[in-house]
Design a protein around this motif. Structure first.
Motif, PDB file in Angstrom:
ATOM      1  N   VAL A   1     -15.402  15.639 -22.266  1.00 22.86           N
ATOM      2  CA  VAL A   1     -16.585  16.252 -21.654  1.00 22.86           C
ATOM      3  C   VAL A   1     -16.262  16.950 -20.335  1.00 22.86           C
ATOM      4  O   VAL A   1     -16.994  17.848 -19.914  1.00 22.86           O
ATOM      5  N   ASP A   2     -15.175  16.556 -19.697  1.00 28.68           N
ATOM      6  CA  ASP A   2     -14.790  17.247 -18.465  1.00 28.68           C
ATOM      7  C   ASP A   2     -13.976  18.503 -18.747  1.00 28.68           C
ATOM      8  O   ASP A   2     -13.522  19.175 -17.824  1.00 28.68           O
ATOM      9  N   GLY A   3     -13.797  18.805 -20.040  1.00 31.58           N
ATOM     10  CA  GLY A   3     -13.098  20.017 -20.440  1.00 31.58           C
ATOM     11  C   GLY A   3     -11.605  19.863 -20.580  1.00 31.58           C
ATOM     12  O   GLY A   3     -10.924  20.773 -21.046  1.00 31.58           O
ATOM     13  N   SER A   4     -11.071  18.726 -20.175  1.00 31.74           N
ATOM     14  CA  SER A   4      -9.621  18.551 -20.206  1.00 31.74           C
ATOM     15  C   SER A   4      -9.158  18.281 -21.629  1.00 31.74           C
ATOM     16  O   SER A   4      -9.694  17.425 -22.317  1.00 31.74           O
ATOM     17  N   PRO A   5      -8.155  19.037 -22.101  1.00 32.93           N
ATOM     18  CA  PRO A   5      -7.638  18.808 -23.446  1.00 32.93           C
ATOM     19  C   PRO A   5      -6.518  17.770 -23.443  1.00 32.93           C
ATOM     20  O   PRO A   5      -5.807  17.623 -22.460  1.00 32.93           O
ATOM     21  N   ALA A   6      -6.392  17.069 -24.552  1.00 33.31           N
ATOM     22  CA  ALA A   6      -5.307  16.108 -24.727  1.00 33.31           C
ATOM     23  C   ALA A   6      -4.672  16.367 -26.081  1.00 33.31           C
ATOM     24  O   ALA A   6      -5.338  16.249 -27.108  1.00 33.31           O
ATOM     25  N   TYR A   7      -3.407  16.765 -26.074  1.00 33.95           N
ATOM     26  CA  TYR A   7      -2.683  17.138 -27.283  1.00 33.95           C
ATOM     27  C   TYR A   7      -1.729  16.035 -27.710  1.00 33.95           C
ATOM     28  O   TYR A   7      -1.125  15.358 -26.870  1.00 33.95           O
ATOM     29  N   VAL A   8      -1.540  15.922 -28.998  1.00 34.19           N
ATOM     30  CA  VAL A   8      -0.477  15.060 -29.495  1.00 34.19           C
ATOM     31  C   VAL A   8       0.847  15.747 -29.168  1.00 34.19           C
ATOM     32  O   VAL A   8       0.938  16.978 -29.134  1.00 34.19           O
ATOM     33  N   ASP A   9       1.872  14.967 -28.903  1.00 37.45           N
ATOM     34  CA  ASP A   9       3.135  15.527 -28.429  1.00 37.45           C
ATOM     35  C   ASP A   9       3.712  16.573 -29.375  1.00 37.45           C
ATOM     36  O   ASP A   9       4.307  17.567 -28.941  1.00 37.45           O
ATOM     37  N   SER A  10       3.531  16.376 -30.670  1.00 38.19           N
ATOM     38  CA  SER A  10       4.178  17.257 -31.652  1.00 38.19           C
ATOM     39  C   SER A  10       3.633  18.683 -31.639  1.00 38.19           C
ATOM     40  O   SER A  10       4.258  19.574 -32.203  1.00 38.19           O
ATOM     41  N   VAL A  11       2.480  18.909 -31.006  1.00 37.73           N
ATOM     42  CA  VAL A  11       1.909  20.270 -31.001  1.00 37.73           C
ATOM     43  C   VAL A  11       1.843  20.872 -29.606  1.00 37.73           C
ATOM     44  O   VAL A  11       1.441  22.025 -29.449  1.00 37.73           O
ATOM     45  N   LYS A  12       2.238  20.114 -28.609  1.00 39.43           N
ATOM     46  CA  LYS A  12       2.186  20.626 -27.238  1.00 39.43           C
ATOM     47  C   LYS A  12       3.030  21.892 -27.109  1.00 39.43           C
ATOM     48  O   LYS A  12       4.158  21.962 -27.584  1.00 39.43           O
ATOM     49  N   GLY A  13       2.437  22.885 -26.456  1.00 39.34           N
ATOM     50  CA  GLY A  13       3.121  24.158 -26.281  1.00 39.34           C
ATOM     51  C   GLY A  13       2.979  25.104 -27.457  1.00 39.34           C
ATOM     52  O   GLY A  13       3.353  26.277 -27.364  1.00 39.34           O
ATOM     53  N   ARG A  14       2.457  24.612 -28.578  1.00 34.20           N
ATOM     54  CA  ARG A  14       2.276  25.463 -29.776  1.00 34.20           C
ATOM     55  C   ARG A  14       0.821  25.649 -30.142  1.00 34.20           C
ATOM     56  O   ARG A  14       0.440  26.715 -30.618  1.00 34.20           O
ATOM     57  N   PHE A  15       0.007  24.640 -29.950  1.00 34.54           N
ATOM     58  CA  PHE A  15      -1.412  24.689 -30.326  1.00 34.54           C
ATOM     59  C   PHE A  15      -2.269  24.741 -29.069  1.00 34.54           C
ATOM     60  O   PHE A  15      -1.922  24.143 -28.043  1.00 34.54           O
ATOM     61  N   THR A  16      -3.402  25.423 -29.181  1.00 39.24           N
ATOM     62  CA  THR A  16      -4.333  25.510 -28.058  1.00 39.24           C
ATOM     63  C   THR A  16      -5.765  25.355 -28.562  1.00 39.24           C
ATOM     64  O   THR A  16      -6.178  26.084 -29.471  1.00 39.24           O
ATOM     65  N   ILE A  17      -6.492  24.439 -27.969  1.00 38.90           N
ATOM     66  CA  ILE A  17      -7.908  24.279 -28.276  1.00 38.90           C
ATOM     67  C   ILE A  17      -8.711  25.129 -27.305  1.00 38.90           C
ATOM     68  O   ILE A  17      -8.372  25.255 -26.131  1.00 38.90           O
ATOM     69  N   SER A  18      -9.742  25.760 -27.829  1.00 41.81           N
ATOM     70  CA  SER A  18     -10.624  26.539 -26.971  1.00 41.81           C
ATOM     71  C   SER A  18     -12.014  26.539 -27.584  1.00 41.81           C
ATOM     72  O   SER A  18     -12.207  26.086 -28.716  1.00 41.81           O
ATOM     73  N   GLU A  19     -12.950  27.037 -26.834  1.00 42.35           N
ATOM     74  CA  GLU A  19     -14.310  27.069 -27.348  1.00 42.35           C
ATOM     75  C   GLU A  19     -15.036  28.290 -26.812  1.00 42.35           C
ATOM     76  O   GLU A  19     -14.704  28.807 -25.754  1.00 42.35           O
ATOM     77  N   ASP A  20     -15.979  28.749 -27.580  1.00 37.90           N
ATOM     78  CA  ASP A  20     -16.892  29.799 -27.144  1.00 37.90           C
ATOM     79  C   ASP A  20     -18.275  29.292 -27.498  1.00 37.90           C
ATOM     80  O   ASP A  20     -18.749  29.455 -28.626  1.00 37.90           O
TER      81      ASP A  20
ATOM     82  N   THR B   1     -18.799  27.858 -31.317  1.00 40.51           N
ATOM     83  CA  THR B   1     -17.569  27.737 -32.098  1.00 40.51           C
ATOM     84  C   THR B   1     -16.459  27.082 -31.288  1.00 40.51           C
ATOM     85  O   THR B   1     -16.253  27.406 -30.115  1.00 40.51           O
ATOM     86  N   LEU B   2     -15.752  26.183 -31.949  1.00 39.49           N
ATOM     87  CA  LEU B   2     -14.539  25.557 -31.430  1.00 39.49           C
ATOM     88  C   LEU B   2     -13.359  26.166 -32.177  1.00 39.49           C
ATOM     89  O   LEU B   2     -13.450  26.407 -33.385  1.00 39.49           O
ATOM     90  N   TYR B   3     -12.265  26.427 -31.469  1.00 41.37           N
ATOM     91  CA  TYR B   3     -11.093  27.053 -32.078  1.00 41.37           C
ATOM     92  C   TYR B   3      -9.855  26.171 -31.925  1.00 41.37           C
ATOM     93  O   TYR B   3      -9.760  25.360 -31.007  1.00 41.37           O
ATOM     94  N   LEU B   4      -8.921  26.391 -32.822  1.00 40.33           N
ATOM     95  CA  LEU B   4      -7.591  25.823 -32.677  1.00 40.33           C
ATOM     96  C   LEU B   4      -6.598  26.932 -32.992  1.00 40.33           C
ATOM     97  O   LEU B   4      -6.448  27.336 -34.147  1.00 40.33           O
ATOM     98  N   GLN B   5      -5.965  27.450 -31.943  1.00 43.40           N
ATOM     99  CA  GLN B   5      -4.930  28.459 -32.122  1.00 43.40           C
ATOM    100  C   GLN B   5      -3.613  27.737 -32.373  1.00 43.40           C
ATOM    101  O   GLN B   5      -3.184  26.912 -31.553  1.00 43.40           O
ATOM    102  N   MET B   6      -2.977  28.054 -33.492  1.00 44.19           N
ATOM    103  CA  MET B   6      -1.735  27.386 -33.872  1.00 44.19           C
ATOM    104  C   MET B   6      -0.627  28.423 -33.972  1.00 44.19           C
ATOM    105  O   MET B   6      -0.700  29.337 -34.802  1.00 44.19           O
ATOM    106  N   ASN B   7       0.365  28.289 -33.129  1.00 41.07           N
ATOM    107  CA  ASN B   7       1.514  29.193 -33.119  1.00 41.07           C
ATOM    108  C   ASN B   7       2.788  28.429 -33.489  1.00 41.07           C
ATOM    109  O   ASN B   7       2.822  27.200 -33.439  1.00 41.07           O
ATOM    110  N   SER B   8       3.811  29.175 -33.822  1.00 44.47           N
ATOM    111  CA  SER B   8       5.114  28.586 -34.162  1.00 44.47           C
ATOM    112  C   SER B   8       4.949  27.445 -35.160  1.00 44.47           C
ATOM    113  O   SER B   8       5.495  26.348 -34.975  1.00 44.47           O
ATOM    114  N   LEU B   9       4.210  27.711 -36.206  1.00 42.48           N
ATOM    115  CA  LEU B   9       3.912  26.673 -37.179  1.00 42.48           C
ATOM    116  C   LEU B   9       5.164  26.188 -37.883  1.00 42.48           C
ATOM    117  O   LEU B   9       6.103  26.965 -38.134  1.00 42.48           O
TER     118      LEU B   9
END
Length: 125
Positions: free
Chosen positions: A53-72, A77-85
């Protein structure tokens, strides 16, 4: 009534990218914890990332630096941008939500009450 509907899954080659979307309804964004989970065949559901609720994201280690959560929230809408799959990212992906006040820590899957139907992501090598 809370409703979550995922979309955006598909098949990509390793190194590719996908953006998942989760259409949200019935949620008061300032009061809800939102997250993305995944489940591969024969494996337990795994938390990928959640936005507290404070907006801070918490990622599992295996996706850190590759996935990004965002919202509009103007688009609900909630998004999950996944790179370097990677092939190990292959799974059914779910978005989930729960009122933060009723949740315990850690924010594991069983703390989330509302779930979408999932969208499949397949990553080939």
């Amino acid at each position: 009534q809370v409703r979550l509907v995922e979309s955006g899954g598909g098949s990509v080659q390793a190194g590719g990218s996908l953006t998942l979307s989760c259409a949200l309804s019935g949620i008061t964004y300032s009061d809800y914890c939102l997250g993305w989970f995944r489940q591969a065949p024969g494996k337990e559901r795994e938390g990928v990332v959640y936005r507290d609720v404070d907006g801070s994201p918490a990622y599992v280690d295996s996706v850190k630096g590759r996935f990004t959560i965002s919202e509009d929230f103007t688009k609900n809408t909630l998004y999950l941008q996944m790179n370097s799959l990677k092939p190990e990212d292959t799974a059914m992906y779910y978005c989930a939500a729960a009122g933060a006040a009723a949740m315990r820590r850690p924010r594991i899957a069983t703390e989330f009450i509302y779930w979408g139907q999932g969208t499949q992501v397949n990553v080939s090598s």
